[in-house]
Enzyme design. Structure first.
Site, short mmCIF file in Angstrom:
data_model
loop_
_atom_site.label_atom_id
_atom_site.label_comp_id
_atom_site.label_asym_id
_atom_site.label_seq_id
_atom_site.Cartn_x
_atom_site.Cartn_y
_atom_site.Cartn_z
N LYS A 1 65.80 85.39 75.75
CA LYS A 1 64.56 85.38 74.94
C LYS A 1 63.36 85.69 75.83
CE LYS A 1 62.43 81.31 74.13
NZ LYS A 1 60.99 81.22 74.45
N ASN A 2 63.31 85.07 77.00
CA ASN A 2 62.11 85.20 77.84
C ASN A 2 62.07 86.50 78.63
OD1 ASN A 2 61.29 82.83 76.75
ND2 ASN A 2 61.67 81.58 78.57
N CYS B 1 50.45 73.32 72.85
CA CYS B 1 51.68 73.16 72.07
C CYS B 1 52.25 71.80 72.48
CB CYS B 1 52.65 74.29 72.35
SG CYS B 1 53.44 74.13 73.93
N ARG C 1 48.64 74.46 78.18
CA ARG C 1 49.10 75.84 78.41
C ARG C 1 47.96 76.86 78.25
NH1 ARG C 1 54.80 76.70 75.60
NH2 ARG C 1 54.95 78.32 77.18
N ASP D 1 62.81 74.64 82.03
CA ASP D 1 63.47 74.83 80.72
C ASP D 1 64.86 74.21 80.67
OD1 ASP D 1 62.10 78.17 80.11
OD2 ASP D 1 61.24 76.17 80.01
N ARG E 1 64.15 78.94 67.60
CA ARG E 1 63.20 79.83 68.28
C ARG E 1 63.85 80.49 69.49
NH1 ARG E 1 57.40 77.65 69.51
NH2 ARG E 1 57.53 79.70 70.47
C1 EPZ Z 1 57.06 80.81 80.45
O1 EPZ Z 1 55.97 80.22 79.78
C2 EPZ Z 1 58.27 80.64 79.53
N1 EPZ Z 1 58.01 81.36 78.28
C3 EPZ Z 1 58.49 79.14 79.26
O2 EPZ Z 1 59.65 79.02 78.48
C4 EPZ Z 1 58.72 78.45 80.60
O3 EPZ Z 1 58.87 77.07 80.37
C5 EPZ Z 1 57.53 78.70 81.53
O4 EPZ Z 1 57.33 80.12 81.68
C6 EPZ Z 1 57.74 78.11 82.91
O5 EPZ Z 1 58.90 78.65 83.47
C7 EPZ Z 1 58.17 82.70 78.26
O6 EPZ Z 1 58.50 83.33 79.26
C8 EPZ Z 1 57.94 83.39 76.96
P1 EPZ Z 1 53.53 79.49 82.78
P2 EPZ Z 1 54.46 80.47 80.33
O7 EPZ Z 1 52.35 80.37 82.54
O8 EPZ Z 1 54.37 81.79 80.99
C9 EPZ Z 1 49.88 76.62 83.68
C10 EPZ Z 1 60.95 78.21 76.74
O9 EPZ Z 1 61.40 77.08 76.62
N2 EPZ Z 1 49.02 77.79 83.45
O10 EPZ Z 1 54.50 79.88 83.86
O11 EPZ Z 1 53.55 80.16 79.22
C11 EPZ Z 1 50.61 76.17 82.42
O12 EPZ Z 1 49.79 75.31 81.67
C12 EPZ Z 1 59.52 78.41 77.17
O13 EPZ Z 1 61.61 79.26 76.62
C13 EPZ Z 1 47.64 77.66 83.60
O14 EPZ Z 1 47.15 76.60 83.90
O15 EPZ Z 1 54.35 79.33 81.43
C14 EPZ Z 1 51.82 75.47 82.99
O16 EPZ Z 1 51.46 74.15 83.31
C15 EPZ Z 1 58.76 77.12 77.16
N3 EPZ Z 1 46.86 78.76 83.40
C16 EPZ Z 1 52.12 76.25 84.26
O17 EPZ Z 1 50.92 76.98 84.57
C17 EPZ Z 1 47.38 79.98 83.05
O18 EPZ Z 1 46.61 80.95 82.90
C18 EPZ Z 1 53.25 77.26 84.14
O19 EPZ Z 1 52.99 78.00 82.98
C19 EPZ Z 1 48.78 80.08 82.89
C20 EPZ Z 1 49.58 78.99 83.10
#
Ligand code: EPZ
Length: 418
Positions: A22-23, A116, A121, A305, A397
């Site tokens: 998915k990702n 969420c 996020r 995850d 999802r």
């Molecule tokens: C991706 O989400 C995945 N989703 C998530 O999978 C996964 O849990 C996550 O990466 C971490 O591995 C997809 O790829 C579609 P991040 P993403 O930006 O990119 C903070 C699932 O279960 N952050 O790596 O949204 C954020 O709040 C989903 O399949 C900022 O602060 O995650 C988090 O604490 C859930 N500012 C951390 O970084 C930003 O601009 C990591 O988030 C961006 C992120």
């Protein structure tokens, strides 16, 4: 609403097949916006999130057609530039259209995703990177408006590792003028997959899989014909199921080298996990598991995850396990539901102390987010009696009929209407 009714106590035996990731699929779908013409993504799983992003791409004017398991995305001349709130609020990954739209058309207006269940996020790092590349970013009425005549290459150092942030900025930089360097980039296999696809479109990106990416911008990209990598989180979920229920399971199509941190933990916990001659992974569970600590971190560390699913295994561990969640600030929603099944877990801040119990008992529990729902299904497989997991739209999802795959290897799960 759908729910899953699970009869616990059956060992798993046989072969389950892993769907494409998915990702990986979601950013790859967004990348189609970067090129005029029709891209083709093969083996696209039938997931709610894929349907949501398809709807958004259609809203933006791309033409989407399902052809068997492939998805054809014609982004020859999409007129739309706005990702509306009602679509973005259901799926945060919608922000992945931001980079492509600004890079190719110079403008995008995307609803801020909002928080969420698992955390706030924000997308501040996505926006900071685009600003550094010369974009003008304005926040108004819950939307972010991003404009740039032509993005300029820049040196970006990300404050923290962000998967979709890296993906958005790589897609933006692919069509920028000049060279962009991204330091502290995400190294996830899904990011590598996107970069490989972009390079097949004519992009010039080096460093995939490392924290240091160099992107030489080009003037145009061509459509792709691409197949996504297998879903390492689905594969990991199935391996944990085998460790929890006992029995012997082949996970066909899994790439075990994408799961090193999890496999190491499962072995420490007493399960046997091996590469299945390149065809996938093989696992033999010997419950009850030894209790081991786990701490999530960006790839190649232990995947956030997989945290909830691993906690379900530790709930029936022989001792005490400390699970630390370092990525998201609220990713322990499954703890209270597991405790309703007889688990003994204390969550405080980023840390959960899991005291293994001898048995879990089936109960009515509620899914709260994608991976928490998977954890509750796993707990139901090992619990005594019947478990009913409600709100399984969360599960749908990210898992393509998980119950069908588990029933195919001996589980007793029924999808019911509630
Ligand atoms: C991706 O989400 C995945 N989703 C998530 O999978 C996964 O849990 C996550 O990466 C971490 O591995 C997809 O790829 C579609 P991040 P993403 O930006 O990119 C903070 C699932 O279960 N952050 O790596 O949204 C954020 O709040 C989903 O399949 C900022 O602060 O995650 C988090 O604490 C859930 N500012 C951390 O970084 C930003 O601009 C990591 O988030 C961006 C992120």
């Amino acid at each position: 609403m759908d729910a899953l009714r699970i009869e616990g106590g059956y060992p798993l035996r046989g072969t389950a097949h892993v769907s494409p990731a998915k990702n990986a699929v979601l950013p790859l779908m967004a990348a189609a916006l970067l090129a005029p013409g029709e891209s083709r993504l093969s083996r696209v799983p039938n997931l709610a999130d894929v349907r949501t992003l398809s709807k958004l791409l259609g809203h933006l004017g791309a033409r989407i057609a399902r052809e068997g398991s492939s998805l054809r995305i014609d982004a020859a001349d999409p007129a739309g530039r706005e990702a509306p709130y009602d679509l973005v609020k259901t799926m945060r990954a919608s922000v992945l259209v931001l980079g492509p739209l600004v890079a190719r058309f110079g403008q995008a207006r995307v609803s801020l995703p909002g928080g969420c269940a698992i955390g706030a996020r924000p997308i501040n790092l996505h926006l900071k990177g685009l600003e550094a590349m010369g974009a003008e970013v304005r926040l108004e009425h819950g939307y972010v408006d991003v404009r740039a005549d032509r993005l300029q290459g820049a040196r970006l150092v990300l404050d923290l590792v962000t998967v979709t942030g890296t993906e958005n900025l790589v897609m933006a930089a692919a069509l920028a003028k000049g060279t962009t360097v991204i330091e502290n980039a995400a190294r996830e296999p899904e990011v590598v997959d996107l970069i490989e696809c972009l390079n097949s479109m004519g992009a010039r990106i080096q460093g995939a899989g490392t924290a240091f990416l160099e992107i030489q911008g080009v003037d145009a990209l061509r459509p792709y014909d691409y197949e996504p990598i297998p879903d390492r989180i689905e594969a990991g979920t199935l391996l944990v199921a085998a460790a929890l229920c006992g029995g012997e399971l082949k996970v066909e199509g899994a790439r075990i080298n994408h799961l090193d941190a999890l496999v190491q933990k499962l072995r420490e916990a007493g399960a046997e996990v091996e590469d299945d001659g390149g065809r996938g992974a093989w696992a033999r569970g010997r419950p009850p598991a030894r209790s081991v600590d786990a701490r999530t971190s960006p790839y190649p560390g232990f995947p956030t995850d997989m945290q909830a699913q691993f906690m379900a295994l530790m709930a029936l561990g022989r001792g005490l396990s400390v699970v630390t969640e370092t990525i998201f600030e609220n990713r322990f929603m499954h703890v209270s539901e597991l405790n309703r099944m007889g688990a003994d877990i204390q969550a405080e801040g980023a840390r959960a102390v899991v005291r293994g119990v001898r048995r879990l008992s089936g109960a009515r529990v509620m899914a709260t987010d994608l991976r928490a729902s998977a954890a509750l299904v796993l707990a139901g497989l090992a619990a005594e009696g019947t478990t009913v997991v409600s709100r399984v739209y969360h599960l749908d999802r990210g898992y393509e009929s998980l119950e069908t795959k588990l029933n195919g290897v001996g589980a007793k799960i029924e999808r019911i209407k509630e």
